[in-house]
Enzyme design. Structure first.
Site, PDB file in Angstrom:
ATOM      1  N   LYS A 137       0.839  -1.203   0.000  1.00  0.00           N
ATOM      2  CA  LYS A 137       0.000   0.000   0.000  1.00  0.00           C
ATOM      3  C   LYS A 137       0.884   1.268   0.000  1.00  0.00           C
ATOM      4  O   LYS A 137       2.106   1.183   0.173  1.00  0.00           O
ATOM      5  CB  LYS A 137      -0.928  -0.015   1.221  1.00  0.00           C
ATOM      6  CG  LYS A 137      -1.959  -1.133   1.154  1.00  0.00           C
ATOM      7  CD  LYS A 137      -2.914  -0.927  -0.005  1.00  0.00           C
ATOM      8  CE  LYS A 137      -4.101  -1.872  -0.011  1.00  0.00           C
ATOM      9  NZ  LYS A 137      -3.844  -3.252  -0.439  1.00  0.00           N
TER      10      LYS A 137
HETATM   11  C1  LIG Z   1     -10.049  -2.332  -1.787  1.00  0.00           C
HETATM   12  C2  LIG Z   1      -9.449  -3.183  -0.711  1.00  0.00           C
HETATM   13  N1  LIG Z   1     -10.190  -3.503   0.358  1.00  0.00           N
HETATM   14  C3  LIG Z   1      -9.700  -4.239   1.364  1.00  0.00           C
HETATM   15  C4  LIG Z   1      -8.399  -4.711   1.345  1.00  0.00           C
HETATM   16  C5  LIG Z   1      -7.931  -5.589   2.450  1.00  0.00           C
HETATM   17  O1  LIG Z   1      -6.795  -5.135   3.093  1.00  0.00           O
HETATM   18  P1  LIG Z   1      -5.742  -6.161   3.735  1.00  0.00           P
HETATM   19  O2  LIG Z   1      -5.002  -6.816   2.641  1.00  0.00           O
HETATM   20  O3  LIG Z   1      -4.883  -5.274   4.594  1.00  0.00           O
HETATM   21  O4  LIG Z   1      -6.525  -7.123   4.568  1.00  0.00           O
HETATM   22  C6  LIG Z   1      -7.589  -4.390   0.270  1.00  0.00           C
HETATM   23  C7  LIG Z   1      -6.189  -4.883   0.218  1.00  0.00           C
HETATM   24  O5  LIG Z   1      -5.629  -5.182  -0.767  1.00  0.00           O
HETATM   25  C8  LIG Z   1      -8.122  -3.615  -0.804  1.00  0.00           C
HETATM   26  O6  LIG Z   1      -7.384  -3.309  -1.872  1.00  0.00           O
END
Ligand SMILES: Cc1ncc(COP(=O)(O)O)c(C=O)c1O
Length: 357
Positions: free
Chosen positions: A179
């Protein structure tokens, strides 16, 4: 190969992790508290609650609004699966609304038609770091008495109408390794509501306020201080990283000639988690991706399948849905490397290879 993403890990991040290890205080300690404080400040919210991931942030945010079986949550099908899984974990039903072909975000003009007596929430996703039209979405939510949970996983630092994403409704962010800023794994919930913030903290930590007195069924969705220590250092890099992403995006938009480049409307402050071009209808994306990869340009397809067509969602009886803009866009998008570690040589190579398509 110029990679599609590249986490930056400097001496400060390494030192910060070492200090946590030396302290022996590994989980949800002072670094987590510091990261929460800094995050609330970036988002202009009163509270920020750190979690183990963006997915658990979304899951907690929904549970803390009492969303569960029988409820419907309106969202976009053009997103990472975690937006949808978090709704399904609560027992609620995602309701899919088509996207705007220019921004790739949920089309606010289609939301009202999807509202039923069971609708409890809208979950806009600020895809690729481009804020959704939050004024329209908040207006609809207010008129229909709906909760808004912003999936801002990809949009740390993005603003719309002068306000940070995650400060319109309840904000959910991801600090996953790729990110715009990261803590390895991690997530964050943002809110101005003190009672709601406390509810999130309880769900995150086994339903406890007082140690070993459990007022509700909770989870272990805590962040470790090892992760938080990386995040604390990275928050201070956000402005610089975002500025570099914006310069990369500007260079691409000024120089790419063979595909549709993204445009940003006035009032929207994009943070370019992804820079995504769109091929014209009928062009062979697989061949384009192969050509770029063979020439040393990394690519990503975010996302190749609408969420309603993913197996775990299909199995729940969404088989008949087809949303025309989403159906077209999933076949056409290609994301290019836009991360802050690109050099001028990298940028020129990416543009040169894209223009050969
Ligand atoms: C749009 C979106 N929502 C939720 C997430 C979930 O985040 P995490 O990977 O930290 O659980 C991501 C991660 O890639 C995402 O791109």
């Amino acid at each position: 190969m110029i990679p599609i993403s590249k986490p930056f890990i400097g001496a400060e991040e390494k030192q910060a992790v070492q200090e946590v290890m030396d302290s022996g205080m590994l989980v949800q300690g002072p670094r987590t508290a510091k990261l929460e404080e800094k995050f609330a400040s970036i988002c202009d919210t009163k509270f920020a609650i750190a979690t183990s991931s963006g997915t658990t942030a979304l899951h907690i945010a929904l549970l803390a609004h009492n969303i569960g079986p029988g409820d419907e949550v309106i969202t976009t099908p053009f997103t990472f699966m975690a937006s949808i899984s978090s709704i399904l974990y609560t027992g609620a039903r995602p309701i899919f609304v088509d996207i705007d072909p220019e921004t790739f975000n949920i089309n606010p003009g289609l939301i009202e038609k999807a509202i039923t007596k069971n609708t409890r929430a809208i979950m806009p996703v600020h895809l690729y770091g481009y804020p959704c039209d939050m004024l329209s979405i908040m207006d609809i939510a207010k008129r229909h008495n709906l909760v808004v949970i912003e999936d801002a996983a990809q949009a740390i630092g993005a603003r719309y109408d002068g306000k940070s994403v995650g400060s319109f409704g309840t904000g959910c962010f991801s600090l996953y390794a790729t990110k715009n800023i990261m803590s390895g794994e991690g997530g964050m919930i943002t809110t101005d509501d003190e009672v709601y913030a406390q509810q999130c903290r309880m769900i995150r930590n086994h339903g406890m306020q007082r140690r070993y007195y459990h007022d509700m069924l909770g989870y272990n969705f805590r962040m470790t201080d090892l992760h938080a220590a990386i995040g604390v250092v990275q928050v201070d890099r956000l402005q610089d990283f975002t500025a570099k992403r914006r310069l990369n995006a500007e260079y691409y938009s000024n120089n790419i000639l063979t595909a549709r480049v993204p445009s940003v409307k006035p009032g929207y402050e994009h943070v370019w988690h992804q820079y995504t071009i769109r091929l014209d209808k009928g062009r062979n994306r697989d061949a384009a991706v192969k050509q770029l990869n063979e020439a040393g340009v990394g690519t990503g397809i975010f996302y190749p399948v609408p969420a309603y067509a993913q197996k775990p969602v299909c199995d729940l009886g969404y088989g008949d849905i087809t949303l025309p803009v989403t159906e077209e866009v999933v076949k056409q998008v290609i994301s290019l490397p836009v991360h802050p570690l690109l050099t001028q040589e990298d940028r020129e190579k990416v543009v040169g290879e894209v223009n050969k398509l």
